[in-house]
Design a protein around this motif. Structure first.
Motif, PDB file in Angstrom:
ATOM      1  N   LYS A   8       0.855  -1.177   0.000  1.00  0.00           N
ATOM      2  CA  LYS A   8       0.000   0.000   0.000  1.00  0.00           C
ATOM      3  C   LYS A   8       0.896   1.234   0.000  1.00  0.00           C
ATOM      4  O   LYS A   8       1.943   1.247   0.641  1.00  0.00           O
ATOM      5  N   GLY A   9       0.473   2.258  -0.759  1.00  0.00           N
ATOM      6  CA  GLY A   9       1.267   3.468  -0.789  1.00  0.00           C
ATOM      7  C   GLY A   9       2.102   3.626  -2.036  1.00  0.00           C
ATOM      8  O   GLY A   9       3.003   4.466  -2.090  1.00  0.00           O
ATOM      9  N   GLY A  10       1.827   2.802  -3.065  1.00  0.00           N
ATOM     10  CA  GLY A  10       2.463   3.053  -4.351  1.00  0.00           C
ATOM     11  C   GLY A  10       3.436   2.020  -4.842  1.00  0.00           C
ATOM     12  O   GLY A  10       4.015   2.182  -5.915  1.00  0.00           O
ATOM     13  N   ASP A  31      -2.444  -2.005  -3.458  1.00  0.00           N
ATOM     14  CA  ASP A  31      -3.344  -0.852  -3.444  1.00  0.00           C
ATOM     15  C   ASP A  31      -2.659   0.305  -4.158  1.00  0.00           C
ATOM     16  O   ASP A  31      -1.633   0.806  -3.713  1.00  0.00           O
ATOM     17  N   GLY A  32      -3.215   0.699  -5.334  1.00  0.00           N
ATOM     18  CA  GLY A  32      -2.742   1.897  -6.008  1.00  0.00           C
ATOM     19  C   GLY A  32      -1.628   1.696  -7.009  1.00  0.00           C
ATOM     20  O   GLY A  32      -1.029   2.678  -7.464  1.00  0.00           O
ATOM     21  N   ASN A  33      -1.334   0.463  -7.386  1.00  0.00           N
ATOM     22  CA  ASN A  33      -0.324   0.224  -8.404  1.00  0.00           C
ATOM     23  C   ASN A  33      -0.591  -1.112  -9.076  1.00  0.00           C
ATOM     24  O   ASN A  33      -1.618  -1.746  -8.827  1.00  0.00           O
TER      25      ASN A  33
END
Length: 281
Positions: A8-10, A31-33
């Motif tokens: 998480k966080g990129g 999450d997020g990539n």
């Protein structure tokens, strides 16, 4: 109850190793990539193999094998899925590919669906392309798509399907369906009151959906239905197709609200045998 990787966080994740997921566990969560996995994934009951959310793309080129009882192979939340490999889905609400929100699905590879399980499940909007041969167990679904509208929710299927007892090849709502391939519809134990039930004995069931079928469909079990539409939409049997109904089955049936049934020039509709009384509903 564990996570193999939680990103998480990129962070982008690339996995080249086989993944074994225990009960109630998640193999890889991003999450997020993007998540790319080239190896096989095996998932136990209630587990999730690979999961991406919030705008990434999940790309899997390995084989996916699922246990029973709510196991999920590939999961996307407002993300895309690209899958190329075999899908083997256990019984009791297992789902091979699950997508919700905005996102596209592209899957290539043969799919085996266990009893009461689903091959590809989609809610929300996007383009779903399935190029697979599917064998669907009793009361299972090949593809299940609840879209937002027929203009932004499209399901394209290329491949053959063989359906078990009370199985459904394709169920859609608010979706445009383009099916190109052969379907053999299974038997049913449901009487005439089961016609309006999306859970039983249909090759393609469209709820407010436009259905375009190209291929050879065989409906030969009593009370089974090849293509069913209701609550809006249209049904088209495309040129070059053959739909055969016999032994008390029905080739095409509609409920309220369907605008048109079109049998194109060059299509063949075979109705064989002695017809029963038409359902008054």
């Amino acid at each position: 109850n564990g996570y193999g990787i939680f990103a998480k966080g990129g962070a982008k994740v690339t996995n080249n190793a086989n993944v074994t997921v225990g009960e109630d566990s998640v193999g890889i969560y991003v999450d997020g990539n993007n998540l790319t996995s080239t190896a096989d994934v095996t998932v136990a009951d209630k587990g999730v193999g690979l999961l991406v959310k919030n705008g990434g793309t999940l790309t899997s080129t390995g084989n996916i094998s699922l246990g029973s009882n709510n196991a999920v192979g590939l999961y996307a939340d407002n993300s895309n899925i690209i899958q190329n490999g075999l899908l083997n889905i256990g019984a009791n609400d297992g789902i091979g590919i699950y997508s919700k929100g905005t996102g596209n699905i592209s899957t290539v590879g043969n799919i085996t669906v266990g009893n009461d399980a689903i091959g590809v499940y989609k809610t929300g909007k996007g383009l779903v392309n399935i190029s697979s041969t599917m064998n669907i167990g009793d009361k299972g679904y090949g593809a299940y798509y609840v879209g937002t509208s027929k203009t932004d929710s499209t399901l394209n299927v290329t491949g053959n399907m063989t359906l078990g007892k009370e199985a459904v090849g394709v169920y859609t709502k608010n979706t445009t369906v383009n099916y190109n391939g052969d379907i053999t519809v299974g038997e049913t134990t449901i009487g005439s009151n089961g016609y309006n039930n999306p859970k039983v004995n249909k090759g393609i069931f469209g709820d407010n959906s436009d259905i375009n079928y190209t291929g050879n469909m065989l409906v030969e079990k009593p009370l089974s239905v090849g293509i069913y539409g209701a609550n809006g939409g249209s049904i088209t049997l495309k040129s070059g197709s053959t739909l055969t109904a016999k032994n008390g089955a029905t080739g095409i049936m509609t409920g309220n609200g369907v605008s048109t049934i079109t049998i194109e020039s060059g299509a063949t509709l075979n109705a064989i045998g002695k017809a029963r009384d038409v359902d008054p509903n």
